[in-house]
Motif scaffolding. Structure first.
Motif, mmCIF file in Angstrom:
data_model
loop_
_atom_site.group_PDB
_atom_site.id
_atom_site.type_symbol
_atom_site.label_atom_id
_atom_site.label_comp_id
_atom_site.label_asym_id
_atom_site.label_seq_id
_atom_site.Cartn_x
_atom_site.Cartn_y
_atom_site.Cartn_z
ATOM 1 N N MET A 178 0.907 -1.314 0.110
ATOM 2 C CA MET A 178 0.116 -0.046 0.070
ATOM 3 C C MET A 178 0.999 0.990 0.201
ATOM 4 N N VAL A 179 2.018 1.253 0.664
ATOM 5 C CA VAL A 179 2.799 2.258 0.743
ATOM 6 C C VAL A 179 4.208 2.236 0.246
ATOM 7 N N PHE A 180 4.803 3.075 -0.465
ATOM 8 C CA PHE A 180 6.036 2.817 -1.118
ATOM 9 C C PHE A 180 6.995 3.927 -0.599
ATOM 10 N N ALA A 181 8.423 3.503 -0.631
ATOM 11 C CA ALA A 181 9.428 4.474 -0.148
ATOM 12 C C ALA A 181 10.642 3.903 -0.703
ATOM 13 N N GLY A 182 11.512 4.935 -1.014
ATOM 14 C CA GLY A 182 12.859 4.656 -1.342
ATOM 15 C C GLY A 182 13.791 4.256 -0.291
ATOM 16 N N ILE A 183 14.509 3.207 -0.308
ATOM 17 C CA ILE A 183 15.430 2.965 0.535
ATOM 18 C C ILE A 183 16.916 3.049 0.084
ATOM 19 N N TYR A 184 17.795 3.997 0.486
ATOM 20 C CA TYR A 184 18.993 4.201 -0.088
ATOM 21 C C TYR A 184 20.084 3.740 1.066
ATOM 22 N N PRO A 185 21.315 3.355 0.737
ATOM 23 C CA PRO A 185 22.374 3.234 1.741
ATOM 24 C C PRO A 185 23.179 4.451 2.117
ATOM 25 N N VAL A 186 23.336 4.910 3.247
ATOM 26 C CA VAL A 186 24.095 6.094 3.534
ATOM 27 C C VAL A 186 25.291 6.318 2.483
ATOM 28 N N ASP A 187 25.995 5.269 2.597
ATOM 29 C CA ASP A 187 27.399 4.967 1.971
ATOM 30 C C ASP A 187 27.156 4.313 0.732
ATOM 31 N N THR A 188 27.328 5.104 -0.513
ATOM 32 C CA THR A 188 26.939 4.434 -1.891
ATOM 33 C C THR A 188 27.586 3.012 -2.167
ATOM 34 N N GLU A 207 -6.165 7.727 -7.385
ATOM 35 C CA GLU A 207 -5.512 7.380 -6.355
ATOM 36 C C GLU A 207 -6.066 6.306 -5.572
ATOM 37 N N PRO A 208 -5.543 5.696 -4.735
ATOM 38 C CA PRO A 208 -6.241 4.665 -3.736
ATOM 39 C C PRO A 208 -6.808 5.344 -2.540
ATOM 40 N N TYR A 209 -8.100 4.902 -2.405
ATOM 41 C CA TYR A 209 -9.059 5.316 -1.131
ATOM 42 C C TYR A 209 -9.095 4.207 0.017
ATOM 43 N N PHE A 256 -14.976 7.332 7.646
ATOM 44 C CA PHE A 256 -14.875 8.231 6.284
ATOM 45 C C PHE A 256 -14.104 7.600 5.419
ATOM 46 N N ASP A 257 -14.517 8.091 4.024
ATOM 47 C CA ASP A 257 -13.877 7.533 2.748
ATOM 48 C C ASP A 257 -12.699 8.665 2.646
ATOM 49 N N MET A 258 -11.346 8.011 2.715
ATOM 50 C CA MET A 258 -10.282 9.123 2.798
ATOM 51 C C MET A 258 -9.100 8.531 1.564
ATOM 52 N N PRO A 259 -8.391 9.427 1.173
ATOM 53 C CA PRO A 259 -7.178 9.064 0.309
ATOM 54 C C PRO A 259 -5.990 8.519 1.123
ATOM 55 N N LEU A 260 -5.720 7.405 0.721
ATOM 56 C CA LEU A 260 -4.686 6.733 1.487
ATOM 57 C C LEU A 260 -3.416 7.590 1.624
ATOM 58 N N ALA A 261 -3.139 8.447 0.689
ATOM 59 C CA ALA A 261 -1.772 9.199 0.616
ATOM 60 C C ALA A 261 -1.866 9.913 1.695
ATOM 61 N N ALA A 281 -8.411 7.936 20.641
ATOM 62 C CA ALA A 281 -9.001 7.125 19.250
ATOM 63 C C ALA A 281 -8.391 6.190 18.759
ATOM 64 N N SER A 282 -9.019 5.372 18.485
ATOM 65 C CA SER A 282 -8.618 4.240 17.637
ATOM 66 C C SER A 282 -8.899 4.202 16.276
ATOM 67 N N PHE A 283 -7.948 3.634 15.442
ATOM 68 C CA PHE A 283 -8.194 3.605 13.969
ATOM 69 C C PHE A 283 -8.020 2.376 13.429
ATOM 70 N N ASP A 284 -8.775 2.264 12.286
ATOM 71 C CA ASP A 284 -8.618 0.878 11.657
ATOM 72 C C ASP A 284 -9.100 1.428 9.975
ATOM 73 N N TYR A 285 -8.307 0.591 9.152
ATOM 74 C CA TYR A 285 -8.960 1.264 7.562
ATOM 75 C C TYR A 285 -8.945 -0.073 7.030
ATOM 76 N N THR A 286 -9.681 -0.107 5.671
ATOM 77 C CA THR A 286 -9.821 -1.120 4.625
ATOM 78 C C THR A 286 -9.834 -0.628 3.649
ATOM 79 N N PRO A 287 -9.187 -0.982 2.476
ATOM 80 C CA PRO A 287 -8.960 -0.470 0.977
ATOM 81 C C PRO A 287 -10.245 -0.462 0.303
ATOM 82 N N LEU A 288 -10.560 0.682 -0.384
ATOM 83 C CA LEU A 288 -11.713 0.899 -1.172
ATOM 84 C C LEU A 288 -11.823 0.823 -2.654
ATOM 85 N N GLY A 289 -9.994 0.747 -2.951
ATOM 86 C CA GLY A 289 -10.054 0.948 -4.746
ATOM 87 C C GLY A 289 -9.566 2.218 -5.109
#
Length: 598
Positions: free
Chosen positions: A293-303, A402-404, A445-450, A468-476
């Motif tokens: 669901m979530v993307f991120a870049g992972i880079y070494p500190v030393d190339t 975008e994913p909701y 709520f219907d919300m954008p995942l971003a 507050a407790s929070f839980d979510y399911t993807p809507l597409g």
């Protein structure tokens, strides 16, 4: 089969699931005094430190009840929302569930979402009111909440305390009396559900399964339906605290299987195991590939450590098949990987495991989600955009999706206004509001995942004072008005800082990023303009001022033209420097974008 019971424990985080499992193991004599420890089923250091379950575990207990010997299979589930697919497969392998509710905190969001999963699978629910020994417990009120939620009688709710051992015997007798024995035909073709797998560095992947029909024998040639691959069952058995080797595992029982598979991606949770020569006609439904669901870049500190990082990620993937990564390069950070995670907690855990288990220090870029871009030339086929730099030229885009998600938030009535304004600020649309009791409200709520990826969870805890407790399911996917905001330092775009934002928020967020970077980028010998741009249009600018040497210090008295000459010379030098100078971006700057509201 009539003496087998398969059950799981569902609860919100911190409601005492792991402690209850410890007590059940202790009471049934499944662990010796020497093996006893807190959170017995949580094997990872990280799980013990944070007090959360990351990987689910299964364990078998023997218990004598009214002179008869029963086999109880407990299939533990992770409680966190990021691992909800694993929870759904674990629930599908059971006939009953213990619904554990904290007597001090009452019903929370994940209790409800996991309960719905259990009810969809027609499980028998046994409500357990845990932590009744606490001074802040409120057993009568919480029992009424449980009765309203489940529609059961108040006397069916078992008061217990996993810490002191109150009510454990009643729970065990309820498991045997209320939960039905597994149905299944031992003479039919083999049909077994994979609900988990664990990587063992010496023996390959250990697959945990529940046999629905037929039996699985040692040495049998078996087939995984989803991957369509055949293997031989080198070893089968049941799961006590250590594994117990058996000749076969029959219908209704839970066990483990070792086939010598070395790649964790070949064993998929939710897959069906069947006999290779006599396959089952109907594989178990509900199987799906885990989607990041979530993307991120992972880079070494030393190339130079790129190859080391690659091998660390591969080893980690053997252990956690839901981690997805592909190599990518960035002008600012060199070579690294684009990684897909199930959610923010999953991302934190992967980062932490990289640092602990493999001693890798890494830079993580701003997390984002996967978008679909449709071009005017080809409006039918989406281009998948995992990275803002993959977005096609704005002039050729027809629309972007975008994913909701559907967010469920349970909070105290006092904080409804604060929670609502936070969700509306994050582009949420309220779909439902239910008063569970006079004090507690459930908001949908219907919300954008971003919008959730950044700092939503922390801010939700702040505005609700932790209630507050929070839980979510993807809507597409849904169409949305998105633009790419690029950050330019000294007129050079820094690809690791660019983000896809909603057109209405782009200008304000662009301004915030610029002012945040102005504080964090160290001053150079020349002015550094920091700009945010949408396409060719600059929407915000800040300048980090130059460090200046006082070149006129040696001119005392005399004609002004001598001073001017030195200042002009300095100005030329600065101009030349600015053309050739490049700006180092510190690691804090990448992470600061996440904390724009602090």
């Amino acid at each position: 089969m009539k003496n087998i019971r398969n059950f799981c424990i569902i609860a919100h985080i911190d409601h005492g699931k792991s402690t209850l499992a410890d007590r059940l193991l202790e009471f049934t004599g499944s662990v010796t005094d020497r093996e006893k420890k807190e959170q017995l089923l949580d094997s990872m250091d990280l799980e013990r430190e944070r007090g959360i379950t990351i990987k689910s575990h299964a364990i078998q207990m023997d218990y004598t009840y009214k002179g008869e010997q029963y086999v109880l299979n407990l299939i533990d589930t992770p409680g966190h929302v990021d691992f909800s697919y694993e929870v759904s497969r674990s629930i599908a392998a059971c006939e009953g569930a213990l619904l554990v509710v904290d007597a001090a905190q009452s019903i929370q969001a994940q209790t409800i979402s996991n309960l719905y999963l259990a009810l969809e699978n027609d499980l028998e629910i046994i409500p357990v009111l845990n932590k009744v020994d606490l001074p802040s417990a409120n057993p009568e009120e919480v029992t009424d909440d449980i009765v309203d939620l489940l529609g059961c009688n108040a006397d069916e709710v078992i008061p217990a305390s996993a810490k002191t051992g109150i009510g454990i015997e009643e729970i065990l007798s309820a498991i045997i009396e209320r939960i039905p024995a597994p149905k299944g035909n031992p003479d039919e073709a083999l049909q077994a559900l994979v609900f988990d797998s664990v990587y063992n560095p010496f023996r390959g992947v250990e697959t945990y399964f529940r046999v629905i029909n037929g039996e699985i024998k040692k040495g049998q040639k078996i087939k995984f339906v989803a991957t369509d691959k055949d293997y031989y069952a080198d070893e089968v058995g049941t799961l006590k605290l250590s594994q117990v080797v058996k000749k076969s595992v029959k219908a209704g029982d839970v066990g483990y299987l070792i086939t010598g598979i070395k790649d964790a991606r070949e064993v998929k949770v939710g897959d069906t195991i069947t006999d290779a020569d006599n396959p089952t006609k109907n594989p178990i439904g509900g199987f799906e590939d885990v989607k990041p669901m979530v993307f991120a870049g992972i880079y070494p500190v030393d190339t130079d450590e790129f190859e080391e990082l690659r091998s660390s990620m591969e080893k980690l993937q053997l252990n956690d098949a839901s981690l997805v990564f592909a190599p990518e390069s960035s002008a600012a950070l060199g070579f690294g990987f684009r990684c897909g995670f199930l959610g923010m907690l999953h991302m934190e855990i992967i980062q932490e495991r990289l640092e602990r288990e493999f001693n890798m220090t890494v830079i993580t870029t701003v997390p984002n989600v996967s978008y679909h871009a449709f071009t005017r030339k080809n409006p039918e086929t989406p281009i998948i955009v995992n990275n803002p730099s993959d977005l096609p030229d704005p002039s050729s885009i027809d629309h972007v999706e975008e994913p909701y998600i559907k967010a469920t938030i349970i909070t105290k009535a006092d904080f409804v206004g604060n929670v609502m304004s936070l969700c509306i600020e994050k582009r949420g649309v309220i779909t439902n509001q239910t008063y569970l009791t006079t004090e507690r409200v459930e908001l949908n709520f219907d919300m954008p995942l971003a919008e959730i990826v950044f700092d939503f969870y922390d801010r939700l805890k702040t505005v609700s004072k932790g209630y507050a407790s929070f839980d979510y399911t993807p809507l597409g996917m849904r169409p949305s008005k998105l633009v790419r905001v690029d950050i330019l330092l000294n007129a050079q775009p820094v690809d690791a800082l660019s983000a896809l934002l909603h057109a209405d928020n782009a200008v304000t967020i662009g301004k915030k990023i610029c002012s945040k970077l102005k504080e964090l980028i160290p001053r150079q010998q020349f002015d550094i303009p920091i700009q945010a741009a949408i396409g060719a249009k600059i929407i915000s600018r800040e300048t980090t001022k130059a460090l200046r040497k006082d070149v006129t210090a040696k001119c005392y008295g005399g004609d002004i033209s001598r001073k001017r000459k030195l200042l002009e010379k300095q100005k030329k030098g600065k101009k030349r420097m600015r053309q050739v100078g490049n700006v180092e971006v510190p690691q804090e700057a990448f992470m600061a974008v996440l904390k724009l509201n602090d």
